[in-house]
Write a protein that holds these residues in place. Structure first.
Motif, PDB file in Angstrom:
ATOM      1  N   ILE A 180     -79.655 -48.115   0.150  1.00 31.49           N
ATOM      2  CA  ILE A 180     -80.396 -46.909  -0.226  1.00 31.49           C
ATOM      3  C   ILE A 180     -79.583 -46.114  -1.234  1.00 31.49           C
ATOM      4  O   ILE A 180     -80.118 -45.582  -2.216  1.00 31.49           O
ATOM      5  CB  ILE A 180     -80.729 -46.062   1.014  1.00 31.49           C
ATOM      6  N   PHE A 181     -78.270 -46.049  -1.020  1.00 30.17           N
ATOM      7  CA  PHE A 181     -77.381 -45.386  -1.973  1.00 30.17           C
ATOM      8  C   PHE A 181     -77.527 -46.016  -3.364  1.00 30.17           C
ATOM      9  O   PHE A 181     -77.675 -45.314  -4.373  1.00 30.17           O
ATOM     10  CB  PHE A 181     -75.932 -45.501  -1.487  1.00 30.17           C
ATOM     11  N   LYS A 182     -77.504 -47.337  -3.444  1.00 30.45           N
ATOM     12  CA  LYS A 182     -77.622 -48.025  -4.725  1.00 30.45           C
ATOM     13  C   LYS A 182     -78.975 -47.752  -5.377  1.00 30.45           C
ATOM     14  O   LYS A 182     -79.066 -47.605  -6.598  1.00 30.45           O
ATOM     15  CB  LYS A 182     -77.437 -49.531  -4.523  1.00 30.45           C
ATOM     16  N   PHE A 183     -80.020 -47.687  -4.550  1.00 29.02           N
ATOM     17  CA  PHE A 183     -81.356 -47.400  -5.081  1.00 29.02           C
ATOM     18  C   PHE A 183     -81.398 -46.002  -5.701  1.00 29.02           C
ATOM     19  O   PHE A 183     -81.922 -45.816  -6.808  1.00 29.02           O
ATOM     20  CB  PHE A 183     -82.398 -47.513  -3.965  1.00 29.02           C
ATOM     21  N   ILE A 184     -80.864 -45.027  -5.001  1.00 25.98           N
ATOM     22  CA  ILE A 184     -80.858 -43.644  -5.514  1.00 25.98           C
ATOM     23  C   ILE A 184     -80.092 -43.587  -6.826  1.00 25.98           C
ATOM     24  O   ILE A 184     -80.543 -42.967  -7.798  1.00 25.98           O
ATOM     25  CB  ILE A 184     -80.231 -42.696  -4.479  1.00 25.98           C
ATOM     26  N   GLU A 185     -78.935 -44.217  -6.855  1.00 28.25           N
ATOM     27  CA  GLU A 185     -78.122 -44.227  -8.077  1.00 28.25           C
ATOM     28  C   GLU A 185     -78.900 -44.829  -9.247  1.00 28.25           C
ATOM     29  O   GLU A 185     -78.936 -44.263 -10.350  1.00 28.25           O
ATOM     30  CB  GLU A 185     -76.834 -45.003  -7.843  1.00 28.25           C
ATOM     31  N   LYS A 186     -79.524 -45.958  -9.020  1.00 31.48           N
ATOM     32  CA  LYS A 186     -80.288 -46.642 -10.071  1.00 31.48           C
ATOM     33  C   LYS A 186     -81.447 -45.774 -10.552  1.00 31.48           C
ATOM     34  O   LYS A 186     -81.683 -45.636 -11.768  1.00 31.48           O
ATOM     35  CB  LYS A 186     -80.812 -47.976  -9.535  1.00 31.48           C
ATOM     36  N   GLU A 187     -82.180 -45.192  -9.624  1.00 29.29           N
ATOM     37  CA  GLU A 187     -83.314 -44.348  -9.994  1.00 29.29           C
ATOM     38  C   GLU A 187     -82.889 -43.180 -10.874  1.00 29.29           C
ATOM     39  O   GLU A 187     -83.538 -42.860 -11.877  1.00 29.29           O
ATOM     40  CB  GLU A 187     -84.005 -43.820  -8.732  1.00 29.29           C
ATOM     41  N   LEU A 188     -81.798 -42.536 -10.496  1.00 34.36           N
ATOM     42  CA  LEU A 188     -81.341 -41.371 -11.254  1.00 34.36           C
ATOM     43  C   LEU A 188     -80.783 -41.775 -12.613  1.00 34.36           C
ATOM     44  O   LEU A 188     -81.073 -41.116 -13.628  1.00 34.36           O
ATOM     45  CB  LEU A 188     -80.299 -40.604 -10.443  1.00 34.36           C
ATOM     46  N   LYS A 189     -80.008 -42.834 -12.668  1.00 30.52           N
ATOM     47  CA  LYS A 189     -79.425 -43.250 -13.941  1.00 30.52           C
ATOM     48  C   LYS A 189     -80.503 -43.687 -14.931  1.00 30.52           C
ATOM     49  O   LYS A 189     -80.375 -43.473 -16.145  1.00 30.52           O
ATOM     50  CB  LYS A 189     -78.413 -44.375 -13.713  1.00 30.52           C
ATOM     51  N   GLU A 190     -81.567 -44.286 -14.423  1.00 32.54           N
ATOM     52  CA  GLU A 190     -82.655 -44.704 -15.300  1.00 32.54           C
ATOM     53  C   GLU A 190     -83.563 -43.536 -15.687  1.00 32.54           C
ATOM     54  O   GLU A 190     -84.169 -43.553 -16.768  1.00 32.54           O
ATOM     55  CB  GLU A 190     -83.472 -45.803 -14.627  1.00 32.54           C
ATOM     56  N   SER A 191     -83.652 -42.530 -14.836  1.00 27.90           N
ATOM     57  CA  SER A 191     -84.566 -41.409 -15.077  1.00 27.90           C
ATOM     58  C   SER A 191     -83.961 -40.310 -15.939  1.00 27.90           C
ATOM     59  O   SER A 191     -84.657 -39.697 -16.758  1.00 27.90           O
ATOM     60  CB  SER A 191     -85.014 -40.806 -13.741  1.00 27.90           C
ATOM     61  N   ILE A 192     -82.684 -40.042 -15.766  1.00 25.12           N
ATOM     62  CA  ILE A 192     -82.037 -38.902 -16.429  1.00 25.12           C
ATOM     63  C   ILE A 192     -82.230 -38.889 -17.945  1.00 25.12           C
ATOM     64  O   ILE A 192     -82.534 -37.825 -18.518  1.00 25.12           O
ATOM     65  CB  ILE A 192     -80.542 -38.836 -16.035  1.00 25.12           C
ATOM     66  N   PRO A 193     -82.107 -40.027 -18.654  1.00 26.38           N
ATOM     67  CA  PRO A 193     -82.297 -39.965 -20.113  1.00 26.38           C
ATOM     68  C   PRO A 193     -83.680 -39.505 -20.550  1.00 26.38           C
ATOM     69  O   PRO A 193     -83.850 -39.013 -21.675  1.00 26.38           O
ATOM     70  CB  PRO A 193     -82.041 -41.422 -20.549  1.00 26.38           C
ATOM     71  N   GLN A 194     -84.684 -39.648 -19.682  1.00 28.64           N
ATOM     72  CA  GLN A 194     -86.052 -39.269 -20.027  1.00 28.64           C
ATOM     73  C   GLN A 194     -86.394 -37.834 -19.636  1.00 28.64           C
ATOM     74  O   GLN A 194     -87.451 -37.325 -20.010  1.00 28.64           O
ATOM     75  CB  GLN A 194     -87.038 -40.207 -19.319  1.00 28.64           C
ATOM     76  N   LEU A 195     -85.522 -37.182 -18.886  1.00 29.15           N
ATOM     77  CA  LEU A 195     -85.832 -35.850 -18.369  1.00 29.15           C
ATOM     78  C   LEU A 195     -85.552 -34.762 -19.386  1.00 29.15           C
ATOM     79  O   LEU A 195     -84.694 -34.905 -20.264  1.00 29.15           O
ATOM     80  CB  LEU A 195     -85.019 -35.585 -17.096  1.00 29.15           C
ATOM     81  N   SER A 196     -86.262 -33.675 -19.237  1.00 35.55           N
ATOM     82  CA  SER A 196     -86.105 -32.548 -20.156  1.00 35.55           C
ATOM     83  C   SER A 196     -84.729 -31.909 -20.003  1.00 35.55           C
ATOM     84  O   SER A 196     -84.221 -31.755 -18.894  1.00 35.55           O
ATOM     85  CB  SER A 196     -87.183 -31.502 -19.870  1.00 35.55           C
ATOM     86  N   GLU A 197     -84.145 -31.517 -21.131  1.00 33.20           N
ATOM     87  CA  GLU A 197     -82.885 -30.779 -21.112  1.00 33.20           C
ATOM     88  C   GLU A 197     -83.131 -29.272 -21.095  1.00 33.20           C
ATOM     89  O   GLU A 197     -82.188 -28.489 -21.018  1.00 33.20           O
ATOM     90  CB  GLU A 197     -82.032 -31.154 -22.331  1.00 33.20           C
ATOM     91  N   GLU A 198     -84.385 -28.895 -21.153  1.00 34.59           N
ATOM     92  CA  GLU A 198     -84.749 -27.478 -21.204  1.00 34.59           C
ATOM     93  C   GLU A 198     -84.430 -26.779 -19.888  1.00 34.59           C
ATOM     94  O   GLU A 198     -84.660 -27.321 -18.809  1.00 34.59           O
ATOM     95  CB  GLU A 198     -86.242 -27.346 -21.508  1.00 34.59           C
ATOM     96  N   LYS A 199     -83.902 -25.570 -19.992  1.00 37.14           N
ATOM     97  CA  LYS A 199     -83.694 -24.704 -18.837  1.00 37.14           C
ATOM     98  C   LYS A 199     -84.493 -23.438 -19.090  1.00 37.14           C
ATOM     99  O   LYS A 199     -84.106 -22.574 -19.884  1.00 37.14           O
ATOM    100  CB  LYS A 199     -82.219 -24.370 -18.646  1.00 37.14           C
ATOM    101  N   SER A 200     -85.646 -23.333 -18.451  1.00 36.68           N
ATOM    102  CA  SER A 200     -86.545 -22.209 -18.683  1.00 36.68           C
ATOM    103  C   SER A 200     -87.471 -22.066 -17.490  1.00 36.68           C
ATOM    104  O   SER A 200     -87.373 -22.810 -16.514  1.00 36.68           O
ATOM    105  CB  SER A 200     -87.373 -22.438 -19.960  1.00 36.68           C
ATOM    106  N   SER A 201     -88.398 -21.122 -17.601  1.00 37.23           N
ATOM    107  CA  SER A 201     -89.373 -20.940 -16.528  1.00 37.23           C
ATOM    108  C   SER A 201     -90.251 -22.177 -16.363  1.00 37.23           C
ATOM    109  O   SER A 201     -90.789 -22.429 -15.280  1.00 37.23           O
ATOM    110  CB  SER A 201     -90.246 -19.717 -16.819  1.00 37.23           C
ATOM    111  N   LYS A 202     -90.383 -22.991 -17.412  1.00 37.59           N
ATOM    112  CA  LYS A 202     -91.205 -24.200 -17.330  1.00 37.59           C
ATOM    113  C   LYS A 202     -90.554 -25.274 -16.462  1.00 37.59           C
ATOM    114  O   LYS A 202     -91.248 -26.080 -15.840  1.00 37.59           O
ATOM    115  CB  LYS A 202     -91.455 -24.757 -18.735  1.00 37.59           C
ATOM    116  N   THR A 203     -89.234 -25.290 -16.460  1.00 38.34           N
ATOM    117  CA  THR A 203     -88.525 -26.325 -15.691  1.00 38.34           C
ATOM    118  C   THR A 203     -87.892 -25.787 -14.419  1.00 38.34           C
ATOM    119  O   THR A 203     -87.310 -26.552 -13.649  1.00 38.34           O
ATOM    120  CB  THR A 203     -87.423 -26.973 -16.560  1.00 38.34           C
ATOM    121  N   TYR A 204     -88.002 -24.492 -14.186  1.00 40.85           N
ATOM    122  CA  TYR A 204     -87.410 -23.893 -12.982  1.00 40.85           C
ATOM    123  C   TYR A 204     -88.071 -24.480 -11.736  1.00 40.85           C
ATOM    124  O   TYR A 204     -89.295 -24.584 -11.633  1.00 40.85           O
ATOM    125  CB  TYR A 204     -87.610 -22.376 -13.009  1.00 40.85           C
ATOM    126  N   GLY A 205     -87.238 -24.878 -10.771  1.00 39.59           N
ATOM    127  CA  GLY A 205     -87.755 -25.456  -9.537  1.00 39.59           C
ATOM    128  C   GLY A 205     -88.229 -26.879  -9.688  1.00 39.59           C
ATOM    129  O   GLY A 205     -88.866 -27.430  -8.790  1.00 39.59           O
TER     130      GLY A 205
END
Length: 528
Positions: A180-205
């Motif tokens: 499960i640890f390996k799965f979480i790591e893989k999911e995050l490493k593959e997802s992070i490059p696609q995620l928004s870098e914005e820090k605003s009310s749109k991405t809050y929470g």
């Protein structure tokens, strides 16, 4: 879906008493999950985040993390609070598979997984309509990060558990914790490059790049517990990138992170938003405060009895009296009404007497109505309702800095670690000299005086081994009290299954994780 039935069976058991006894299915619409098309992607993913609010009741994730630790206890008292011993067993580490807290955690965690799986599938199959400025891969990555968040909680609390990634999977077997640890790591490493870098009310929470990186850092921070292999260098890389983004900074006032409507805190990396009218579920004052404190803040709801959740006196004793976090986290001493002059009084063993919260506890099983310091970290505004409007800061920039400090300390770079710790401490001391710690402090033993307490006295010290990096463990305790981190921290530092505190004594290494709830086992023959 069988998986939904298996995972949430316990919820069904708990709700049958109020259900219609006619079990024949009634179809109210011919629109099904497969035929329904969402017209607003943000509204569609909202259910995943809304489910996170269920973590914070007194019989769910929040108090499980605190009351199984050496920080907070929920003893019975003259107003009640025994509740069949369900809180007592957490303090004593004698819980079993039928503790309702375990069922509640399990259901919230897996509801998050189920909804994330469904939304990922619907996004991939274009069942959710996106606007021209919305990126499909970004939404999928966000839901993968949210699913990883729930699996992190599952991995941390239950260890070996079902790993389900398909919305129509049959009843699964357990998956090993390290997998499960390996799965979480893989999911995050593959997802992070696609995620928004914005820090605003749109991405809050929501899970933007920085929230996901902080989640990955927390995964690596506890990697040795989860997988048997430390990942300090990988953890350091993640927090360094968060720091280098210059998106966050420490609030000048510690309390700004916990006030009502705290969404403007520049320190919060990932919050779970609450609102007294639209998004309830955070009501810590109800189970920590004495009923008389209704008049302290003219609240619209009366706290329950004399309250229960309170500080373990041995933990309180570790604070430097000049550390502002002591009073900023704990309600203590004589209590007054909102006007500041009317003395509030007890109703049970101190009936008619001034309500004065005292530090020392006779044990962790039964206390008087005014014993124990109570919750003072999250502001209870004047006129507060049952549900508070304080967003819960699940990840803060202070944590990012102290994660880096811990990685550096464990990698032998203690001088740089000291600078980071002192940076976090600085805002909490008026005396600059008091704010500073040394390498010797961080590398040395904890200030915590562990041992069994009976009739207010230490009667058995139990295990007296020096806690490696115990000074940093103390720093984590003072900074993050009431923030659902203490259980995880003392497991990582080897305290959880070795030391005694209050009425708790070690119960074996198997207590590091909770057993799968009996209701889930009964519903799925593949589980044991």
């Amino acid at each position: 879906m069988k998986i939904l039935k298996y995972i949430l069976m316990s919820s069904l058991f708990l709700s049958l008493g109020s259900c219609d006894t006619d079990l024949n299915e009634v179809v109210y619409s011919d629109i099904t999950e497969d035929s329904y098309s969402y017209t607003d992607a943000n509204a569609a993913i909202g259910i995943v985040y809304a489910n996170m609010r269920s973590l914070f009741g007194h019989t769910n994730f929040y108090m499980v993390q605190e009351t199984t630790s050496d920080e907070i206890v929920m003893p019975a008292n003259p107003s009640g609070w025994d509740d069949g011993g369900i809180f007592k067993t957490l303090h004593l580490h004698t819980w079993n598979s039928e503790n309702p807290q375990l069922i509640n955690m399990w259901n919230v965690f897996y509801r998050g997984v189920i909804n994330s799986n469904r939304l990922i599938s619907q996004l991939e199959n274009d069942q959710i309509q996106l606007k021209s400025d919305q990126n499909k891969s970004q939404y999928i990555s966000e839901m993968r990060a949210a699913r990883a968040f729930f699996y992190w909680l599952i991995c941390d609390n239950f260890g070996d558990a079902p790993l389900v990634t398909n919305p129509s999977t049959d009843l699964p077997q357990k998956t090993a914790r390290k997998d499960i640890f390996k799965f979480i790591e893989k999911e995050l490493k593959e997802s992070i490059p696609q995620l928004s870098e914005e820090k605003s009310s749109k991405t809050y929470g929501r899970f933007n790049k920085w929230a996901a990186k902080t989640l990955l850092a927390n995964l690596y921070l506890n990697a040795e517990v989860y997988s048997g292999e430390n990942r300090w260098s990988d953890c350091l890389k993640e927090v360094n990138e968060i720091i280098a983004s210059n998106k966050f900074s420490l609030e000048s006032s510690y309390k700004n992170n916990f006030i009502t409507n705290n969404e403007n805190s520049k320190e919060i990396v990932f919050a779970i938003p609450f609102d007294e009218n639209k998004a309830g579920g955070f009501f810590v004052q109800q189970f920590s405060w004495h009923a008389a404190l209704r008049d302290k803040r003219a609240t619209q709801s009366t706290p329950w009895g004399s309250g229960s959740a309170m500080g373990v006196s041995q933990f309180i004793d570790t604070y430097d009296p000049s550390d502002k976090r002591l009073e900023d986290s704990w309600l203590m001493g004589q209590q007054y009404a909102l006007n500041g002059t009317t003395v509030l009084k007890g109703s049970y063993d101190k009936a008619g007497q001034p309500l004065i919260f005292t530090k020392d506890l006779p044990d962790g099983l039964f206390t008087g109505e005014s014993e124990g310091y109570r919750q003072n970290k999250f502001e209870v505004k004047v006129g507060a309702r049952f549900d508070l409007s304080n967003d819960f800061p699940f990840f803060r920039y202070a944590q990012v800095l102290l994660i880096k400090a811990e990685c550096l300390l464990r990698l032998g770079q203690s001088a740089e670690a000291v600078k980071l710790v002192n940076q976090v401490r600085a805002r909490n001391f008026s005396d600059e000299a008091k704010a500073k710690v040394t390498e010797e402090n961080l590398l040395g033993n904890s200030k915590y005086q562990y041992g069994l307490i009976k009739d207010y006295k230490l009667v058995d010290k139990g295990n007296t081994e020096v806690i490696k990096y115990g000074g940093l463990l103390d720093e984590l305790g003072w900074e993050f009290a009431w923030e659902a981190q203490r259980r995880r921290d003392i497991i990582r530092y080897g305290v959880f299954t070795k030391k005694s505190w209050l009425s708790h004594k070690p119960q074996g290494n198997d207590r590091i994780t909770f057993m799968i709830p009996q209701a889930a086992v009964d519903a799925n023959p593949n589980l044991k």
